[in-house]
Design a protein around this motif. Structure first.
Motif, PDB file in Angstrom:
ATOM      1  N   MET A 195     123.873 103.960  -4.175  1.00 37.27           N
ATOM      2  CA  MET A 195     123.298 103.775  -2.948  1.00 37.27           C
ATOM      3  C   MET A 195     122.046 104.198  -3.837  1.00 37.27           C
ATOM      4  SD  MET A 195     125.101 101.879  -1.021  1.00 37.27           S
ATOM      5  CE  MET A 195     123.562 101.300   0.429  1.00 37.27           C
ATOM      6  N   ASP A 196     121.227 105.274  -4.268  1.00 34.53           N
ATOM      7  CA  ASP A 196     120.321 105.501  -4.727  1.00 34.53           C
ATOM      8  C   ASP A 196     119.694 104.075  -5.897  1.00 34.53           C
ATOM      9  OD1 ASP A 196     120.383 107.539  -2.682  1.00 34.53           O
ATOM     10  OD2 ASP A 196     120.182 108.915  -4.127  1.00 34.53           O
ATOM     11  N   THR A 197     120.771 104.013  -6.300  1.00 35.37           N
ATOM     12  CA  THR A 197     121.022 103.308  -7.079  1.00 35.37           C
ATOM     13  C   THR A 197     120.263 101.895  -7.294  1.00 35.37           C
ATOM     14  OG1 THR A 197     122.482 104.519  -8.863  1.00 35.37           O
ATOM     15  CG2 THR A 197     122.091 102.532  -9.780  1.00 35.37           C
ATOM     16  N   VAL A 198     121.540 101.543  -6.172  1.00 36.30           N
ATOM     17  CA  VAL A 198     120.918  99.843  -5.697  1.00 36.30           C
ATOM     18  C   VAL A 198     119.930  99.956  -4.947  1.00 36.30           C
ATOM     19  CG1 VAL A 198     122.591  98.836  -4.175  1.00 36.30           C
ATOM     20  CG2 VAL A 198     123.735  99.876  -5.326  1.00 36.30           C
ATOM     21  N   ARG A 199     119.420 100.993  -4.919  1.00 33.87           N
ATOM     22  CA  ARG A 199     117.744 100.099  -4.148  1.00 33.87           C
ATOM     23  C   ARG A 199     117.203 100.571  -4.653  1.00 33.87           C
ATOM     24  NH1 ARG A 199     119.601 105.324  -1.018  1.00 33.87           N
ATOM     25  NH2 ARG A 199     120.517 104.539   0.755  1.00 33.87           N
ATOM     26  N   GLN A 200     117.381 101.506  -6.316  1.00 30.18           N
ATOM     27  CA  GLN A 200     115.792 101.032  -7.337  1.00 30.18           C
ATOM     28  C   GLN A 200     116.296 100.047  -8.171  1.00 30.18           C
ATOM     29  OE1 GLN A 200     117.020 104.122  -9.956  1.00 30.18           O
ATOM     30  NE2 GLN A 200     115.325 103.823 -11.219  1.00 30.18           N
ATOM     31  N   LEU A 201     117.880  99.234  -8.156  1.00 28.48           N
ATOM     32  CA  LEU A 201     117.841  98.160  -8.496  1.00 28.48           C
ATOM     33  C   LEU A 201     117.198  97.204  -7.822  1.00 28.48           C
ATOM     34  CD1 LEU A 201     120.903  99.035 -10.502  1.00 28.48           C
ATOM     35  CD2 LEU A 201     119.080  98.667 -11.725  1.00 28.48           C
ATOM     36  N   LYS A 202     116.803  96.595  -6.659  1.00 25.45           N
ATOM     37  CA  LYS A 202     116.856  95.849  -5.405  1.00 25.45           C
ATOM     38  C   LYS A 202     116.014  95.655  -5.953  1.00 25.45           C
ATOM     39  CE  LYS A 202     120.247  95.294  -2.550  1.00 25.45           C
ATOM     40  NZ  LYS A 202     120.454  95.661  -1.377  1.00 25.45           N
ATOM     41  N   LEU A 203     114.164  96.712  -6.216  1.00 22.19           N
ATOM     42  CA  LEU A 203     113.092  97.153  -6.002  1.00 22.19           C
ATOM     43  C   LEU A 203     112.681  96.763  -7.268  1.00 22.19           C
ATOM     44  CD1 LEU A 203     112.707 100.933  -4.502  1.00 22.19           C
ATOM     45  CD2 LEU A 203     111.379  98.513  -4.027  1.00 22.19           C
ATOM     46  N   GLU A 204     113.426  97.007  -8.554  1.00 20.87           N
ATOM     47  CA  GLU A 204     113.178  96.070  -9.914  1.00 20.87           C
ATOM     48  C   GLU A 204     113.637  94.544  -9.879  1.00 20.87           C
ATOM     49  OE1 GLU A 204     115.426  98.486 -13.136  1.00 20.87           O
ATOM     50  OE2 GLU A 204     114.639  99.849 -12.167  1.00 20.87           O
ATOM     51  N   ASN A 205     114.758  94.265  -9.352  1.00 22.28           N
ATOM     52  CA  ASN A 205     115.072  92.804  -8.935  1.00 22.28           C
ATOM     53  C   ASN A 205     113.348  92.103  -8.148  1.00 22.28           C
ATOM     54  OD1 ASN A 205     116.185  90.687  -9.672  1.00 22.28           O
ATOM     55  ND2 ASN A 205     117.729  90.802  -7.630  1.00 22.28           N
ATOM     56  N   GLU A 206     113.134  92.910  -7.703  1.00 28.46           N
ATOM     57  CA  GLU A 206     112.051  92.425  -6.820  1.00 28.46           C
ATOM     58  C   GLU A 206     110.834  92.225  -7.751  1.00 28.46           C
ATOM     59  OE1 GLU A 206     110.432  89.744  -3.606  1.00 28.46           O
ATOM     60  OE2 GLU A 206     112.821  90.704  -3.880  1.00 28.46           O
ATOM     61  N   ALA A 207     110.286  93.002  -8.262  1.00 27.71           N
ATOM     62  CA  ALA A 207     109.149  93.458  -9.248  1.00 27.71           C
ATOM     63  C   ALA A 207     109.531  92.290 -10.695  1.00 27.71           C
ATOM     64  CB  ALA A 207     109.110  94.399 -10.207  1.00 27.71           C
ATOM     65  N   PHE A 208     110.714  92.180 -10.915  1.00 33.05           N
ATOM     66  CA  PHE A 208     110.825  91.108 -11.842  1.00 33.05           C
ATOM     67  C   PHE A 208     111.181  89.411 -11.918  1.00 33.05           C
ATOM     68  CE2 PHE A 208     113.523  94.128 -13.991  1.00 33.05           C
ATOM     69  CZ  PHE A 208     112.169  94.588 -15.383  1.00 33.05           C
ATOM     70  N   ARG A 209     111.158  89.374 -10.329  1.00 31.52           N
ATOM     71  CA  ARG A 209     111.467  88.160  -9.611  1.00 31.52           C
ATOM     72  C   ARG A 209     109.630  87.615  -9.761  1.00 31.52           C
ATOM     73  NH1 ARG A 209     115.576  86.568  -4.575  1.00 31.52           N
ATOM     74  NH2 ARG A 209     116.727  88.073  -6.219  1.00 31.52           N
ATOM     75  N   LYS A 210     109.174  88.932  -9.201  1.00 29.71           N
ATOM     76  CA  LYS A 210     107.830  88.272  -9.078  1.00 29.71           C
ATOM     77  C   LYS A 210     107.211  87.830 -10.164  1.00 29.71           C
ATOM     78  CE  LYS A 210     107.008  90.749  -5.016  1.00 29.71           C
ATOM     79  NZ  LYS A 210     105.992  92.176  -4.040  1.00 29.71           N
ATOM     80  N   LYS A 211     107.573  88.861 -10.423  1.00 33.28           N
ATOM     81  CA  LYS A 211     106.552  88.514 -12.376  1.00 33.28           C
ATOM     82  C   LYS A 211     107.304  86.917 -12.858  1.00 33.28           C
ATOM     83  CE  LYS A 211     106.224  93.030 -14.333  1.00 33.28           C
ATOM     84  NZ  LYS A 211     106.512  93.490 -15.385  1.00 33.28           N
ATOM     85  N   VAL A 212     108.485  86.960 -12.768  1.00 34.87           N
ATOM     86  CA  VAL A 212     108.753  84.863 -12.937  1.00 34.87           C
ATOM     87  C   VAL A 212     108.651  84.409 -12.160  1.00 34.87           C
ATOM     88  CG1 VAL A 212     111.065  83.771 -13.169  1.00 34.87           C
ATOM     89  CG2 VAL A 212     111.164  85.654 -13.958  1.00 34.87           C
ATOM     90  N   GLU A 213     107.776  84.282 -10.595  1.00 36.31           N
ATOM     91  CA  GLU A 213     106.686  83.482 -10.465  1.00 36.31           C
ATOM     92  C   GLU A 213     105.993  83.514 -10.713  1.00 36.31           C
ATOM     93  OE1 GLU A 213     107.724  81.811  -8.095  1.00 36.31           O
ATOM     94  OE2 GLU A 213     109.794  82.199  -8.353  1.00 36.31           O
ATOM     95  N   MET A 214     105.017  84.651 -11.119  1.00 33.35           N
ATOM     96  CA  MET A 214     103.506  84.649 -11.369  1.00 33.35           C
ATOM     97  C   MET A 214     103.460  83.453 -13.148  1.00 33.35           C
ATOM     98  SD  MET A 214     101.207  87.741 -12.384  1.00 33.35           S
ATOM     99  CE  MET A 214     102.345  88.409 -13.599  1.00 33.35           C
ATOM    100  N   LEU A 215     104.707  84.149 -13.860  1.00 25.94           N
ATOM    101  CA  LEU A 215     105.365  83.402 -14.889  1.00 25.94           C
ATOM    102  C   LEU A 215     104.718  82.027 -14.958  1.00 25.94           C
ATOM    103  CD1 LEU A 215     105.946  85.517 -17.638  1.00 25.94           C
ATOM    104  CD2 LEU A 215     104.700  84.906 -17.418  1.00 25.94           C
ATOM    105  N   LYS A 216     106.162  81.249 -13.987  1.00 20.48           N
ATOM    106  CA  LYS A 216     106.315  79.987 -13.760  1.00 20.48           C
ATOM    107  C   LYS A 216     105.025  79.084 -13.187  1.00 20.48           C
ATOM    108  CE  LYS A 216     110.353  80.300 -12.337  1.00 20.48           C
ATOM    109  NZ  LYS A 216     111.825  79.926 -11.404  1.00 20.48           N
ATOM    110  N   GLU A 217     104.269  79.817 -12.580  1.00 15.48           N
ATOM    111  CA  GLU A 217     102.404  79.357 -12.283  1.00 15.48           C
ATOM    112  C   GLU A 217     101.625  79.240 -12.866  1.00 15.48           C
ATOM    113  OE1 GLU A 217     101.416  82.204  -8.391  1.00 15.48           O
ATOM    114  OE2 GLU A 217     103.505  81.343  -7.392  1.00 15.48           O
ATOM    115  N   GLU A 218     102.010  80.414 -13.841  1.00 17.34           N
ATOM    116  CA  GLU A 218     100.809  79.980 -15.392  1.00 17.34           C
ATOM    117  C   GLU A 218     101.480  79.062 -15.905  1.00 17.34           C
ATOM    118  OE1 GLU A 218     100.511  83.879 -17.010  1.00 17.34           O
ATOM    119  OE2 GLU A 218      99.996  84.552 -15.256  1.00 17.34           O
ATOM    120  N   TYR A 219     102.257  78.903 -16.430  1.00 13.16           N
ATOM    121  CA  TYR A 219     102.697  77.323 -17.273  1.00 13.16           C
ATOM    122  C   TYR A 219     103.282  75.600 -16.453  1.00 13.16           C
ATOM    123  CZ  TYR A 219     102.495  80.995 -20.566  1.00 13.16           C
ATOM    124  OH  TYR A 219     102.048  82.126 -21.503  1.00 13.16           O
TER     125      TYR A 219
END
Length: 64
Positions: free
Chosen positions: A40-64
């Motif tokens: 469960m700790d690993t799942v929580r950590q991976l969810k946080l990482e996933n959300e951070a990557f999702r935000k990065k993708v959205e930001m990159l989409k907005e730039e291009y």
């Protein structure tokens, strides 16, 4: 009288065996709980990482 002693001995052995099995099951349960908590700790950590990557993708989409 001997039959009574034999029965007591048999019951005593069964109690000892049941307690041993209970201790083993409790140990297995504790290990399972620890493994679950780790997972469960690993799942929580991976969810946080996933959300951070999702935000990065959205930001990159907005730039291009």
């Amino acid at each position: 009288m001997q039959a009574h002693r034999d029965m007591e001995s048999k019951l005593s052995n069964q109690v000892v065996e049941a307690r041993s099995q209970l201790k083993m099951k409790m140990f297995e349960l504790d290990r399972s709980n620890l493994a679950y908590e780790d997972a469960m700790d690993t799942v929580r950590q991976l969810k946080l990482e996933n959300e951070a990557f999702r935000k990065k993708v959205e930001m990159l989409k907005e730039e291009y």
